[in-house]
Write an enzyme that holds these catalytic residues in place. Structure first.
Site, PDB file in Angstrom:
ATOM      1  N   SER A 116       0.821  -1.211   0.000  1.00  0.00           N
ATOM      2  CA  SER A 116       0.000   0.000   0.000  1.00  0.00           C
ATOM      3  C   SER A 116       0.854   1.259   0.000  1.00  0.00           C
ATOM      4  O   SER A 116       0.317   2.354  -0.131  1.00  0.00           O
ATOM      5  CB  SER A 116      -0.972   0.002   1.178  1.00  0.00           C
ATOM      6  OG  SER A 116      -0.312  -0.347   2.356  1.00  0.00           O
ATOM      7  N   HIS A 137      -3.044  -3.243  -6.208  1.00  0.00           N
ATOM      8  CA  HIS A 137      -3.421  -2.761  -4.874  1.00  0.00           C
ATOM      9  C   HIS A 137      -4.923  -2.899  -4.647  1.00  0.00           C
ATOM     10  O   HIS A 137      -5.716  -2.110  -5.158  1.00  0.00           O
ATOM     11  CB  HIS A 137      -2.976  -1.289  -4.733  1.00  0.00           C
ATOM     12  CG  HIS A 137      -3.175  -0.726  -3.367  1.00  0.00           C
ATOM     13  ND1 HIS A 137      -3.394   0.609  -3.128  1.00  0.00           N
ATOM     14  CD2 HIS A 137      -3.183  -1.321  -2.143  1.00  0.00           C
ATOM     15  CE1 HIS A 137      -3.540   0.801  -1.831  1.00  0.00           C
ATOM     16  NE2 HIS A 137      -3.405  -0.342  -1.225  1.00  0.00           N
ATOM     17  N   GLU A 149      -6.098  -0.615  -7.746  1.00  0.00           N
ATOM     18  CA  GLU A 149      -5.125   0.250  -8.420  1.00  0.00           C
ATOM     19  C   GLU A 149      -4.067  -0.652  -9.066  1.00  0.00           C
ATOM     20  O   GLU A 149      -3.468  -1.486  -8.384  1.00  0.00           O
ATOM     21  CB  GLU A 149      -4.455   1.198  -7.414  1.00  0.00           C
ATOM     22  CG  GLU A 149      -5.379   2.258  -6.852  1.00  0.00           C
ATOM     23  CD  GLU A 149      -4.693   3.176  -5.830  1.00  0.00           C
ATOM     24  OE1 GLU A 149      -4.976   4.385  -5.837  1.00  0.00           O
ATOM     25  OE2 GLU A 149      -3.879   2.683  -5.015  1.00  0.00           O
ATOM     26  N   ASN A 187      -4.558   6.576  -1.373  1.00  0.00           N
ATOM     27  CA  ASN A 187      -3.955   6.921  -0.084  1.00  0.00           C
ATOM     28  C   ASN A 187      -3.374   8.330  -0.075  1.00  0.00           C
ATOM     29  O   ASN A 187      -3.309   8.975   0.966  1.00  0.00           O
ATOM     30  CB  ASN A 187      -2.893   5.899   0.307  1.00  0.00           C
ATOM     31  CG  ASN A 187      -3.538   4.613   0.796  1.00  0.00           C
ATOM     32  OD1 ASN A 187      -4.695   4.622   1.208  1.00  0.00           O
ATOM     33  ND2 ASN A 187      -2.807   3.513   0.739  1.00  0.00           N
TER      34      ASN A 187
END
Ligand code: NAI
Length: 279
Positions: A116, A137, A149, A187
């Site tokens: 991540s 991801h 992702e 993120n």
């Protein structure tokens, strides 16, 4: 297509369940028999709950479970078409695993990582096949969250990207193309927002409940940022902020001192029973 997942924690199990439900044979490679047994028991339990709720039939469950096998040996996965690594977020541990995979797997094998926050280009540099290394991801809980992702490192080939993008679509995910950059897309937006909410709380601008209520009702978020931080884990949020801050050297990504203090006190959120809220 032979799929292999390395790691049998939260994410590994979710990825395995998602592939197996869609009819793919998937092998879990673990490093301890005990954790593999635990993984199978937890997958079985999770699927049984879905049967109870009427979301799947018991036949669906049996078919899904029959698609899953386990191994402790890299030898058993050397002919995999795609390996997805979902082990602890530690670059040293990932280095050992990617070196091993590169040594053992056939030339055709694509090596994906569910990291991540770590650099795909750096992970690829541990292998002699950087063109076949890519980020995949997934989001937690994997069977529920639609997004994946697909992250290209500097040397990831177009062919590898196309193959993995298609696989993600085939298992019902919505893949998005991301060129490697700290925090990727989700993120990088989400965690600074949480950090900002922590700052607002520490300045006594509003109570934690009102901060969360504001973002739920004012921005239409399903959950407020502080409750979300508790769900993700404050240590995970801090680690991501540190990656953003270190990589960009930009003060806008500086982790808030209150976030650091909470982590130092081991108030990590739901997993320790206390974060911004008590559980
Ligand atoms: P977890 O703690 O639930 O599972 C970690 C797994 O790594 C376990 O199966 C453990 O046995 C294995 N492991 C630990 N040390 C090892 C070693 N030395 N060699 C081989 N295996 C080892 O962690 P989780 O949450 O499943 O995370 C796995 C990966 O997924 C990490 O890279 C994390 O950043 C990423 N990720 C996590 C998300 C989350 O919400 N938890 C979301 C998206 C990505």
């Amino acid at each position: 297509m032979k799929i292999c997942v390395i790691g049998s924690g939260t994410m590994g199990n979710g990825i395995v369940q998602t592939f197996a439900t869609k009819g793919h044979k998937v092998v879990i490679k673990g490093h301890r028999q005990e954790s593999l047994d635990k993984a199978i028991a937890s997958l079985d339990k999770g699927l049984s709950k879905l049967v109870e709720k009427g979301k799947i039939t018991s036949e669906d469950k049996d078919i899904t479970m029959s698609n899953i096998s386990t191994t402790l040996s890299y030898e058993d996965i050397k002919d995999a078409d795609l390996v997805i690594e979902a082990i602890v977020e530690d670059i040293k541990v990932k280095e050992t695993v990617f070196k091993e995979l590169d040594e053992i797997c056939e030339d055709k094998t694509i090596l994906a990582t569910n990291t991540s926050s770590l650099s795909i280009t750096e992970i690829a540099s541990f292998t002699k096949r950087p063109e076949k290394v890519i980020g995949m991801h997934f989001f937690n809980p994997v069977p529920v969250m639609k997004l994946t992702e697909i992250i290209t490192g500097q040397k990831t080939s177009v062919e590898t990207f196309d193959t993995v993008f298609k696989i993600a679509s085939d298992i019902g995910k919505v893949p998005v193309r991301v060129e490697e950059s700290p925090g990727f897309v989700v993120n990088r937006i989400l965690v600074p927002m949480i950090n900002e909410a922590v700052g607002i709380l520490s300045e006594n601008v509003a109570s934690k409940e009102d901060i969360d209520e504001s973002m739920k009702l004012g921005a239409n978020h399903p959950i407020g940022p502080l409750a979300l931080a508790d769900l993700i884990g404050l240590d995970v949020c801090l680690a991501i902020m540190e990656v953003l801050y270190n990589e960009f050297s930009d003060s806008k990504y500086r982790p808030h001192p209150l976030l650091k203090k909470m982590v130092r006190a081991n108030n990590l959120g739901r997993k320790t029973g206390k974060g911004f809220y008590e559980y």
